[in-house]
Design a protein around this motif. Structure first.
Motif, short mmCIF file in Angstrom:
data_model
loop_
_atom_site.label_atom_id
_atom_site.label_comp_id
_atom_site.label_asym_id
_atom_site.label_seq_id
_atom_site.Cartn_x
_atom_site.Cartn_y
_atom_site.Cartn_z
N VAL A 159 10.98 44.93 13.30
CA VAL A 159 10.70 44.46 11.98
C VAL A 159 10.65 42.92 11.76
O VAL A 159 11.23 42.16 11.99
CB VAL A 159 11.75 44.91 10.87
N SER A 184 7.15 48.07 11.33
CA SER A 184 8.30 48.33 10.74
C SER A 184 8.88 49.61 10.91
O SER A 184 9.91 50.10 10.14
CB SER A 184 8.49 47.68 9.38
N THR A 185 8.27 50.51 11.61
CA THR A 185 8.77 51.98 11.90
C THR A 185 8.86 52.21 13.22
O THR A 185 9.59 53.00 13.75
CB THR A 185 7.84 52.97 11.27
#
Length: 313
Positions: A159, A184-185
């Motif tokens: 992230v 961010s995943t």
């Protein structure tokens, strides 16, 4: 339960040829007791590394794999067809084997069995002694701990921070790729597969980005100075991540030690295929690469060369 290293050491003493399958962790291929290839689902496949950014046609790699035989393995077909040079292939195999060996090292040897005579479709390109691979894995663990002394980020989504506490930062090309691809995943391993990059290199880039204050990190145990996974004593360091510096030294690692000169040999270099148009390197630039031999000094020298190049990027 014996570790992978102990099982490989026993196989090396018996000078066997075949494949050791470690459940779902991966497979290690040996030739006369020396490791010639290793693969793991945790790292991108050699095919992914070769075809990243469409540098090499995926169809050519697929055809070489399907047509590979013991007399003419897939690696010889790729070089013979001019898809890539001998030096490109050997350097890519070196990177793939070291990458997989790191993620396989230390794992419990729950193996499905040893299959005598089983060979990788590429054929032998380099010969790695088991002890040398273990030393390289230990060096890589130490390098990761120096960059960021905590393993929490290794399995968490990457992230990036929306705002950083600096006016300017200096990034390597791989760090830039990681930041651009991070959504961010995706974890570091998932980013490595997306980018077609070695998983260890991406992991190291993520830890260095965290140390520079460019990533969101866990509140507890994820700061420099926090105890690394599996230890109870925090390393002496500031309690907050340092802000990135504006100088070149903020992202550039220290210069690697000087490489020893390789003694001259009287033998002719092993012939390779002609380079394809636009290939990274040419036949002239690949001639300095040592031929694939059973001499551990050749492999260890190339590993040190790769580490030096890694430190400069």
């Amino acid at each position: 339960m014996p570790t992978m290293e102990s099982v490989l050491s026993d196989l090396a003493e018996d000078r066997v040829t075949g494949a050791l399958r470690l459940d779902e962790a991966g497979t290690v291929y040996l030739t006369d007791g020396r490791v010639t290839y290793a693969e793991s689902p945790a790292v991108p496949r050699l095919e992914d590394l070769l075809t990243a950014d469409d540098r090499i046609p995926a169809q050519a790699v697929r055809q070489a794999r399907q047509a590979a035989t013991e007399d003419r393995p897939g690696g010889e077909r790729l070089v013979g067809q001019g898809v890539l040079t001998r030096g490109e292939l050997e350097f890519c195999v070196l990177s793939a084997v070291l990458d997989a060996a790191y993620f396989l090292s230390g794992s419990a040897a729950h193996h499905r069995g040893f299959r005598p005579g089983d060979r990788h479709w590429l054929g032998p390109q380099w010969y790695f002694d088991v002890a040398g691979l273990s030393r390289e894995c230990e060096r890589r663990r130490a390098q990761l701990d120096r960059a960021w002394p905590s393993g929490e980020l290794d399995t968490l989504p990457v992230v990036p921070l929306a705002r950083i506490p600096a006016q300017r930062v200096v990034l390597t090309s791989l760090q830039w790729e990681v930041l651009v691809a991070a959504d961010s995943t995706a974890t570091p391993a998932e980013l490595a597969h997306r980018l077609g990059r070695p998983a260890y290199s991406v992991l190291l880039a993520v830890r260095r980005l965290a140390a520079a204050g460019l990533l969101r990190v866990p509140e507890a145990g994820g700061r420099p100075g926090a105890a690394p996974a599996g230890t109870g004593t925090p390393a002496p360091a500031p309690q907050t991540p340092p802000a990135p510096q504006t100088s070149q030294t903020s992202q550039t690692p220290s210069a690697p030690p000087a490489l020893p000169r390789r003694p001259k040999t009287t033998g002719e270099p092993r012939a390779g295929g002609e380079p394809r148009e636009g290939a990274a390197g040419s036949a002239a630039s690949a001639r300095w690469l040592p031929a694939a031999t059973g001499d551990p000094a050749d492999v260890n020298l190339l590993i040190r060369l790769r580490n030096a190049l890694e430190a400069l990027t």
